[in-house]
Design an enzyme around this catalytic site. Structure first.
Site, PDB file in Angstrom:
ATOM      1  N   SER A  91      64.056  -0.255  31.955  1.00  0.00           N
ATOM      2  CA  SER A  91      65.056   0.304  31.055  1.00  0.00           C
ATOM      3  C   SER A  91      65.814  -0.813  30.366  1.00  0.00           C
ATOM      4  CB  SER A  91      66.017   1.194  31.854  1.00  0.00           C
ATOM      5  OG  SER A  91      67.285   0.594  31.943  1.00  0.00           O
ATOM      6  N   LYS A  92      66.182  -0.557  29.114  1.00  0.00           N
ATOM      7  CA  LYS A  92      66.797  -1.654  28.369  1.00  0.00           C
ATOM      8  C   LYS A  92      68.204  -1.955  28.867  1.00  0.00           C
ATOM      9  CE  LYS A  92      67.549   1.253  24.309  1.00  0.00           C
ATOM     10  NZ  LYS A  92      67.047   1.491  22.988  1.00  0.00           N
ATOM     11  N   ARG A  93      68.804  -1.040  29.575  1.00  0.00           N
ATOM     12  CA  ARG A  93      70.133  -1.330  30.119  1.00  0.00           C
ATOM     13  C   ARG A  93      70.045  -2.206  31.365  1.00  0.00           C
ATOM     14  NH1 ARG A  93      70.481   3.265  28.065  1.00  0.00           N
ATOM     15  NH2 ARG A  93      69.576   4.296  29.880  1.00  0.00           N
ATOM     16  N   ARG A  94      68.964  -2.102  32.110  1.00  0.00           N
ATOM     17  CA  ARG A  94      68.890  -2.764  33.403  1.00  0.00           C
ATOM     18  C   ARG A  94      67.944  -3.968  33.395  1.00  0.00           C
ATOM     19  NH1 ARG A  94      67.307   1.741  36.632  1.00  0.00           N
ATOM     20  NH2 ARG A  94      65.343   1.361  35.600  1.00  0.00           N
TER      21      ARG A  94
END
Ligand code: GLU
Length: 469
Positions: free
Chosen positions: A234-237
């Site tokens: 995921s691009k957040r993590r």
């Protein structure tokens, strides 16, 4: 029949490594089949699109070898909006879709339970179009939809379990499911190779193909890419942007080789193989349907091997963005006029065997170009133990007396200085290295001192000595 595949990213963020993997798989498949690769930018989510992301997709594709001008497109989904609306109308006029004025709340109030899909309330109400009325597809009550998937066999879905899904919103705008099908259909796409996360959409989309009277494409849902905790990247993590890897100094060849190993492997016990081998051996049908682990450590090791395999002159050229800075790579800590290409050429072979990503070139060679070494305080404390001052004095004395400033002489001098103090060379080197480079690790010390030169080496040793007083 000419095979036509497409890569259809949405320009809503940095270009995801999983997307790059799907693009490469499409690219190779098209090439193997003598087919065409189409690039379509799915830009209809106006709230999330940004034009610069489209440019980012084009340049990232270019970087991994899918060069502008060598494929069909890019097409913009938005420019096909007329076709999307016409298809919605056709489906309505043929009785395959109906208008619906229900809201989630009214459905829930009727069915009593939690919202579990649409209950078909408006199916036979004969509503006409109107503000706030969505258009729903009338899914068949019976039968099943068999998806022919090159990777997953024939996943089969019971039609009665597929709700009457929305194909155009209350404002008349077609939704992704329909726009995506209409584009594939008008662009003559024969094979849809895309990420597994779209598999739940596929029976609905296949029903749309059927309803529009065109034979559906062959599908291939490639595995989801996960991190070491088996979570979807995921691009957040996670670090997922292809551009981030590029800017850190991953080589495009290493990156695309690694990406192709997500769910597939070449023959024999090999992983690092020339692109031509991958292009010849890759088989979409052999892709493993299970989630593919994106192992950044392994990618790093791969990249190191690719770096070491470069001819020296190519390595020097490859380092340039980090030596000078670009619009996406931060400038190095020296001023442009402080850089000395000749000195760099001398240490480049030493650096080439030691770095795993190209950005690491900077901390390895900065001591040559900055006026004063960039002292890492932790390294200083570690190296400048008791006896360091005397050792530096002796090293200065020995080096001042050197007739020839070369690595061998520099080494034997320090060896002798260490021996007088009962120190092995490694221990004797530490204060000298930190005094001159600011760090405890780096390129071979004596070659470094040779390139740095007598004046600067002595000045740095003396400056460190002063600091120790
Ligand atoms: N635009 C979609 C996405 O980025 C792709 C849809 C497809 O490949 O069919 O996820």
């Amino acid at each position: 029949m000419t095979v036509r595949v497409r890569f259809a990213p949405s320009p809503t963020g940095m270009f995801h490594v999983g997307g790059a993997r799907s693009a490469l798989q499409n690219w190779i498949y098209a090439k193997q089949q003598g087919g065409v690769f189409v690039l379509r930018i799915e830009d209809t989510d106006a709230a999330r699109n940004r034009p610069e992301w489209t440019e980012g997709i084009l340049s990232a594709l270019d970087w991994i070898g899918i060069a502008r001008g060598s494929y069909e497109g890019p097409y913009l989904q938005s420019s096909n909006a007329g076709e999307h609306r016409a298809a919605a109308r056709r489906l309505h006029d043929a009785g395959r879709a109906y208008y619906c004025d229900c809201t989630r709340e009214t459905v829930q109030a009727r069915t009593g339970s939690q919202y579990q899909g649409y209950d078909g309330y408006c199916r036979d109400r004969g509503l006409g179009p109107g503000e706030g009325r969505a258009l729903r597809f009338r899914t068949p009550d019976e039968g099943e939809t068999v998806v022919v998937d090159l990777i997953r066999g024939e996943p089969t879905f019971e039609n009665r379990l597929i709700e009457d899904f929305v194909i155009a919103r209350g404002d008349g705008s077609p939704v992704f499911l329909l726009a995506n099908v209409v584009d594939d259909l008008t662009m003559g796409i024969t094979h849809v190779i895309r990420a597994e996360e779209h598999l739940p959409n596929t029976p609905k989309q296949q029903l749309l193909w059927d309803a529009l009277g065109v034979k559906p494409p062959v599908w291939a849902h490639v595995p989801v890419v996960v991190n070491e905790k088996r979570q979807k990247l995921s691009k957040r993590r996670d670090k997922v942007a292809l551009e981030a890897y590029r800017d850190e100094g991953y080589l495009a060849d290493a990156m695309r080789n690694y990406l192709m190993l997500l769910g597939w492997a070449p023959s024999g016990d090999r992983e690092i193989v020339p692109w031509s081998v991958i292009e010849a051996e890759f088989r979409l049908e052999e892709v493993n349907p299970s989630p593919a682990f994106f192992d950044e450590k392994k990618l790093r090791a791969f990249n190191g091997e690719y770096i070491r395999a470069l001819p020296l002159d190519e390595f020097v050229v490859a380092c340039q963005p980090w030596l000078t800075g670009t619009d996406t790579v931060a400038p190095p800590p020296w001023r442009p006029e402080e850089f000395d290409a000749e000195a760099f050429a001398k240490v480049a072979p030493l650096a080439q065997t030691r770095i795993a990503v190209l950005s690491e070139i900077v901390p390895n060679v900065d001591f040559l170009f900055v006026a004063d070494p960039l002292i890492d305080e932790a390294a200083w404390t570690k190296a400048m133990k008791e006896g360091a001052a005397e050792l530096l004095d002796a090293a200065v004395a020995g080096y001042e007396a050197l007739a020839s400033w070369d690595a061998d002489a520099l080494k034997s001098t320090l060896e002798a200085v260490g021996a007088e103090r009962g120190l092995k060379l490694g221990k004797a080197q530490a204060p000298v290295r930190v005094a001159v480079t600011g760090r405890t690790v780096g390129l071979p010390l004596f070659e470094s001192l040779e390139v740095l030169g007598r004046e600067r080496t002595l000045a740095r040793l003396r400056a460190a000595r002063v600091r120790l007083v």
